[in-house]
Design a protein around this motif. Structure first.
Motif, PDB file in Angstrom:
ATOM      1  N   TYR A 156       9.334   2.079  15.265  1.00 47.27           N
ATOM      2  CA  TYR A 156       8.265   1.094  15.115  1.00 47.27           C
ATOM      3  C   TYR A 156       8.222   0.588  13.676  1.00 47.27           C
ATOM      4  O   TYR A 156       8.728   1.233  12.758  1.00 47.27           O
ATOM      5  N   PRO A 157       7.615  -0.591  13.450  1.00 42.07           N
ATOM      6  CA  PRO A 157       7.523  -1.123  12.079  1.00 42.07           C
ATOM      7  C   PRO A 157       6.804  -0.162  11.140  1.00 42.07           C
ATOM      8  O   PRO A 157       5.895   0.567  11.541  1.00 42.07           O
ATOM      9  N   ARG A 158       7.216  -0.194   9.884  1.00 45.42           N
ATOM     10  CA  ARG A 158       6.620   0.671   8.862  1.00 45.42           C
ATOM     11  C   ARG A 158       5.171   0.265   8.636  1.00 45.42           C
ATOM     12  O   ARG A 158       4.871  -0.913   8.390  1.00 45.42           O
ATOM     13  N   PRO A 159       4.228   1.205   8.699  1.00 42.66           N
ATOM     14  CA  PRO A 159       2.823   0.837   8.501  1.00 42.66           C
ATOM     15  C   PRO A 159       2.464   0.701   7.018  1.00 42.66           C
ATOM     16  O   PRO A 159       3.134   1.255   6.153  1.00 42.66           O
ATOM     17  N   ARG A 160       1.393  -0.045   6.749  1.00 42.94           N
ATOM     18  CA  ARG A 160       0.850  -0.126   5.397  1.00 42.94           C
ATOM     19  C   ARG A 160      -0.062   1.068   5.159  1.00 42.94           C
ATOM     20  O   ARG A 160      -0.916   1.388   5.989  1.00 42.94           O
ATOM     21  N   VAL A 161       0.114   1.739   4.031  1.00 43.18           N
ATOM     22  CA  VAL A 161      -0.721   2.886   3.662  1.00 43.18           C
ATOM     23  C   VAL A 161      -1.580   2.486   2.467  1.00 43.18           C
ATOM     24  O   VAL A 161      -1.087   1.864   1.515  1.00 43.18           O
ATOM     25  N   SER A 162      -2.856   2.827   2.512  1.00 42.87           N
ATOM     26  CA  SER A 162      -3.759   2.437   1.429  1.00 42.87           C
ATOM     27  C   SER A 162      -3.355   3.116   0.126  1.00 42.87           C
ATOM     28  O   SER A 162      -2.713   4.172   0.104  1.00 42.87           O
ATOM     29  N   ARG A 163      -3.763   2.514  -0.984  1.00 39.11           N
ATOM     30  CA  ARG A 163      -3.429   3.054  -2.295  1.00 39.11           C
ATOM     31  C   ARG A 163      -4.050   4.441  -2.484  1.00 39.11           C
ATOM     32  O   ARG A 163      -3.409   5.355  -3.031  1.00 39.11           O
ATOM     33  N   ASP A 164      -5.296   4.636  -2.026  1.00 44.42           N
ATOM     34  CA  ASP A 164      -5.949   5.937  -2.160  1.00 44.42           C
ATOM     35  C   ASP A 164      -5.174   7.026  -1.417  1.00 44.42           C
ATOM     36  O   ASP A 164      -4.977   8.126  -1.943  1.00 44.42           O
ATOM     37  N   ILE A 165      -4.746   6.710  -0.212  1.00 43.71           N
ATOM     38  CA  ILE A 165      -4.010   7.684   0.593  1.00 43.71           C
ATOM     39  C   ILE A 165      -2.647   7.965  -0.043  1.00 43.71           C
ATOM     40  O   ILE A 165      -2.190   9.124  -0.109  1.00 43.71           O
ATOM     41  N   GLU A 166      -2.016   6.934  -0.514  1.00 43.97           N
ATOM     42  CA  GLU A 166      -0.704   7.098  -1.153  1.00 43.97           C
ATOM     43  C   GLU A 166      -0.799   8.025  -2.366  1.00 43.97           C
ATOM     44  O   GLU A 166       0.033   8.939  -2.534  1.00 43.97           O
ATOM     45  N   GLN A 167      -1.814   7.809  -3.191  1.00 42.92           N
ATOM     46  CA  GLN A 167      -1.987   8.662  -4.374  1.00 42.92           C
ATOM     47  C   GLN A 167      -2.320  10.096  -3.978  1.00 42.92           C
ATOM     48  O   GLN A 167      -1.857  11.052  -4.611  1.00 42.92           O
ATOM     49  N   PHE A 168      -3.093  10.261  -2.925  1.00 38.88           N
ATOM     50  CA  PHE A 168      -3.438  11.606  -2.472  1.00 38.88           C
ATOM     51  C   PHE A 168      -2.189  12.356  -2.010  1.00 38.88           C
ATOM     52  O   PHE A 168      -1.994  13.533  -2.353  1.00 38.88           O
ATOM     53  N   ASN A 179       0.948  -7.414  28.355  1.00 40.17           N
ATOM     54  CA  ASN A 179      -0.496  -7.182  28.424  1.00 40.17           C
ATOM     55  C   ASN A 179      -0.890  -5.724  28.638  1.00 40.17           C
ATOM     56  O   ASN A 179      -2.000  -5.331  28.292  1.00 40.17           O
ATOM     57  N   PHE A 180       0.012  -4.935  29.221  1.00 44.49           N
ATOM     58  CA  PHE A 180      -0.370  -3.585  29.619  1.00 44.49           C
ATOM     59  C   PHE A 180       0.493  -2.492  28.987  1.00 44.49           C
ATOM     60  O   PHE A 180       0.356  -1.335  29.353  1.00 44.49           O
ATOM     61  N   HIS A 181       1.383  -2.839  28.072  1.00 43.79           N
ATOM     62  CA  HIS A 181       2.215  -1.784  27.496  1.00 43.79           C
ATOM     63  C   HIS A 181       1.379  -0.885  26.587  1.00 43.79           C
ATOM     64  O   HIS A 181       0.390  -1.315  25.998  1.00 43.79           O
ATOM     65  N   VAL A 182       1.750   0.382  26.532  1.00 46.46           N
ATOM     66  CA  VAL A 182       1.043   1.384  25.734  1.00 46.46           C
ATOM     67  C   VAL A 182       2.049   2.045  24.796  1.00 46.46           C
ATOM     68  O   VAL A 182       3.143   2.418  25.218  1.00 46.46           O
ATOM     69  N   ASP A 183       1.672   2.200  23.534  1.00 46.44           N
ATOM     70  CA  ASP A 183       2.607   2.685  22.506  1.00 46.44           C
ATOM     71  C   ASP A 183       2.422   4.163  22.200  1.00 46.44           C
ATOM     72  O   ASP A 183       2.522   4.586  21.046  1.00 46.44           O
ATOM     73  N   THR A 184       2.180   4.979  23.218  1.00 45.51           N
ATOM     74  CA  THR A 184       1.990   6.409  23.001  1.00 45.51           C
ATOM     75  C   THR A 184       3.179   7.037  22.281  1.00 45.51           C
ATOM     76  O   THR A 184       3.024   7.970  21.481  1.00 45.51           O
ATOM     77  N   LYS A 185       4.370   6.539  22.534  1.00 47.03           N
ATOM     78  CA  LYS A 185       5.575   7.133  21.953  1.00 47.03           C
ATOM     79  C   LYS A 185       5.680   6.945  20.442  1.00 47.03           C
ATOM     80  O   LYS A 185       6.553   7.542  19.807  1.00 47.03           O
ATOM     81  N   VAL A 186       4.805   6.128  19.857  1.00 50.88           N
ATOM     82  CA  VAL A 186       4.901   5.899  18.415  1.00 50.88           C
ATOM     83  C   VAL A 186       4.716   7.198  17.635  1.00 50.88           C
ATOM     84  O   VAL A 186       5.266   7.353  16.543  1.00 50.88           O
ATOM     85  N   ASN A 187       3.970   8.140  18.164  1.00 48.14           N
ATOM     86  CA  ASN A 187       3.790   9.426  17.486  1.00 48.14           C
ATOM     87  C   ASN A 187       4.893  10.426  17.802  1.00 48.14           C
ATOM     88  O   ASN A 187       4.903  11.526  17.261  1.00 48.14           O
ATOM     89  N   LEU A 188       5.802  10.027  18.663  1.00 42.84           N
ATOM     90  CA  LEU A 188       6.961  10.854  18.992  1.00 42.84           C
ATOM     91  C   LEU A 188       8.212  10.343  18.295  1.00 42.84           C
ATOM     92  O   LEU A 188       9.044  11.120  17.818  1.00 42.84           O
ATOM     93  N   THR A 189       8.331   9.016  18.207  1.00 36.62           N
ATOM     94  CA  THR A 189       9.492   8.378  17.568  1.00 36.62           C
ATOM     95  C   THR A 189       9.012   7.287  16.619  1.00 36.62           C
ATOM     96  O   THR A 189       9.218   6.096  16.862  1.00 36.62           O
ATOM     97  N   PRO A 190       8.352   7.652  15.513  1.00 40.56           N
ATOM     98  CA  PRO A 190       7.777   6.639  14.619  1.00 40.56           C
ATOM     99  C   PRO A 190       8.803   5.702  14.005  1.00 40.56           C
ATOM    100  O   PRO A 190       8.481   4.547  13.687  1.00 40.56           O
ATOM    101  N   ALA A 191      10.050   6.167  13.842  1.00 43.06           N
ATOM    102  CA  ALA A 191      11.071   5.321  13.212  1.00 43.06           C
ATOM    103  C   ALA A 191      11.409   4.106  14.053  1.00 43.06           C
ATOM    104  O   ALA A 191      11.971   3.125  13.535  1.00 43.06           O
TER     105      ALA A 191
END
Length: 549
Positions: free
Chosen positions: A55-67, A41-53
């Motif tokens: 964590y699960p791979r995020p979905r990126v929108s098609r517009d962002i991917e093309q950009f 209930n209280f965990h915080v994922d601040t480390k995701v921006n330090l060790t992104p690997a």
């Protein structure tokens, strides 16, 4: 110090019980279950921006991917890059040279005045890197308990709290402080001191380390150890006049009386002096003699006894600013200082640790970890990737000679966890805020509104037109500057804040400068605001560029 009375006393002999609710059972299995629930209930994922690997791979929108592909960059490679890179922390500096990640009223799982408490909260805070926890000890008909006295908050047995702390501290861990708020009468403090020594065992620092000089103690001298903050009162014989007894409370109190006539507590009117802390308990706080200060304390050389720690409320310290800023910073070079929230924060909201503590040299900013708000986001950003101790900036207290110009390009956001679960079109926008020693979020930027479709189970995607939108800020930076992004849903009446990122600008700059290949572009992982900082797969694509002015 006057020895405690020899009158027989036990915690259960107390005539008043401040705890309207009975304490929970001191059951290890129950505590294990609580730990699992609190982690969820209280965990915080601040480390995701330090060790992104990790964590699960995020979905990126098609517009962002093309950009991204249009920039001649690989989406997967960019997703692998962190947004933050932290510095190595030395362990051989004086204790007063660090900021220390700290928890206020650690036992509480909700608001200050009513609700649940658990010994497992200590396990959770220490696992997340907190290095200072708080214990409010009261006598009750159930024995010594930890609770927020004279409220409807739940009480828990002291022995279970001490066991949880001891079990969470490993032999290689950086030092842990316990801020002890003692409401136990003098006659019962022998029992309290004995329980602390029994439950914490050889991890507890007992008295002076003869191998250390009084000004030579460093974190590495106390690895795997627990230091107790015990309230200290100057003996009446040294004060030159008698004192009036007053509360030793160090939690939500608004009656610090920093404007009284002396630096020592209680010099208001003559009264027969009464000892407040027994010798047996005081000896456990040799390296952290906690004092509530009075007028003029920040210009005093408090050398006898050694290891004075100033314990002051955010309102009391704030009343001294900005006039006494230079003196406060200078004083903090030699003495630890703990700042705790004002008593009116009944919803457990958090102070701004930059302006209330870090910028004036205060090492310990006591935070309510059960509430994920702006204050806790800044605290998370300060200590991410550390062991709960980070060095103060070398430039703290010095004239600012450097400014930084930061330009940020924002292209869009993918997989926004929207509140409109029925589908349809919603208006979204991005906001950014700057926090420094002189700016508490007044510098801000807002993107244009973008209409997007809410795709149930996938969230929404926001793409700003063309190459995106930009903003540029110039500010003084001594190493205490932070940026905060939010994604908002524009609705009638009051907009909904959906996701957040808060990062120390120094950490972002470290990472960007170490990787010129991606030209400053990063997928910033956004945390869910309404789910206490959990990562849901939302990313913001932004480019950072820094110039020294």
């Amino acid at each position: 110090m006057t020895p405690p009375s020899t009158t027989s006393w036990t915690a259960s002999s107390a005539t008043t019980d401040p705890c309207p609710k009975p304490p929970t059972m001191s059951d290890p299995q129950e505590r294990t279950q609580d730990v699992c629930e609190i982690r969820s209930n209280f965990h915080v994922d601040t480390k995701v921006n330090l060790t992104p690997a990790a964590y699960p791979r995020p979905r990126v929108s098609r517009d962002i991917e093309q950009f991204v592909q249009g920039l001649d960059l690989n989406v997967d490679d960019l997703l692998d890059r962190p947004t933050l890179k932290v510095n190595t922390v030395p362990d051989d500096q004086p204790l007063a040279s660090y900021y220390i990640s700290s928890s206020h009223n650690t036992y509480l799982l909700c608001r200050q005045l009513i609700g649940r408490a658990s010994a497992a909260a200590y396990t959770h805070v220490l696992e997340r890197g907190g290095r200072c926890v708080e214990i409010d000890v009261w006598p009750s008909n159930k024995g010594l308990v930890v609770t927020h006295g004279h409220t409807f908050s739940q009480a828990i047995p002291l022995d279970s709290v001490l066991s949880a702390i001891a079990e969470a501290v490993g032999p290689e861990d950086w030092p842990v402080f316990i801020s002890l708020e003692c409401h136990v009468p003098l006659a019962g403090q022998e029992e309290l001191a004995s329980m602390i020594k029994e439950k914490i065992g050889d991890k507890l620092v007992l008295g002076r380390n003869e191998d250390l000089g009084d000004n030579a103690a460093t974190p590495k001298d106390f690895f795997g150890k627990i230091l107790l903050m015990v309230e200290y009162f100057m003996p009446p014989s040294l004060l030159g006049e008698e004192v009036e007894e007053e509360s030793s409370s160090s939690s939500s109190s608004s009656s610090d009386s920093e404007g009284a006539s002396s630096i020592w507590p209680g010099r208001r009117k003559r009264k027969e002096p009464k000892p407040r802390i027994s010798d047996s308990l005081a000896q456990l706080g040799f390296y952290c003699r906690s004092m509530k200060p009075k007028k003029g304390w920040f210009t005093e050389n408090l050398v006898d006894p050694a290891h004075i720690l100033i314990n002051i409320s955010e309102s009391g310290l704030g009343a001294l600013l900005p006039a006494a800023l230079t003196d406060l910073v200078k004083h903090s070079n030699n003495y630890l200082r703990r700042v705790f929230p004002h008593g009116m924060r009944i919803t457990s909201s958090n102070l701004n640790p930059i302006t209330a503590a870090w910028s004036n040299g205060s090492q310990v900013a006591a935070m309510n970890w059960q509430v994920y708000d702006r204050g806790l986001e800044l605290n998370e950003a300060m200590f991410v990737g550390s062991d709960g101790w980070v060095p103060k900036p070398a430039a703290l207290g010095e004239p600012v000679t450097r400014k930084v110009r930061m330009k940020v390009d924002v292209k869009g956001v993918s997989a926004i966890p929207l509140l409109n679960r029925k589908g349809g079109t919603v208006d979204m926008y991005v906001r950014a805020y700057l926090f420094t020693t002189t700016n508490a979020g007044e510098k801000k930027w807002r993107s244009t509104n973008v209409k997007l479709k809410d795709v149930p189970e996938e969230g929404g995607d926001l793409s700003l037109e063309g190459d995106g939108e930009s903003f540029e800020w110039e500010f003084e930076d001594i190493g205490l500057s932070f940026i905060r992004f939010n994604v908002w849903e524009a609705v009638f009446g009051r907009d909904n804040k959906l996701t957040v990122f808060c990062g120390k600008i120094e950490h972002i700059r470290n990472e960007i400068s170490s990787d010129p290949a991606h030209n400053g572009w990063r997928f910033v992982r956004m945390l869910a605001e309404d789910h206490g900082g959990t990562y849901t797969g939302c990313t913001l694509l932004a480019r950072f560029h820094f110039t020294d002015v």
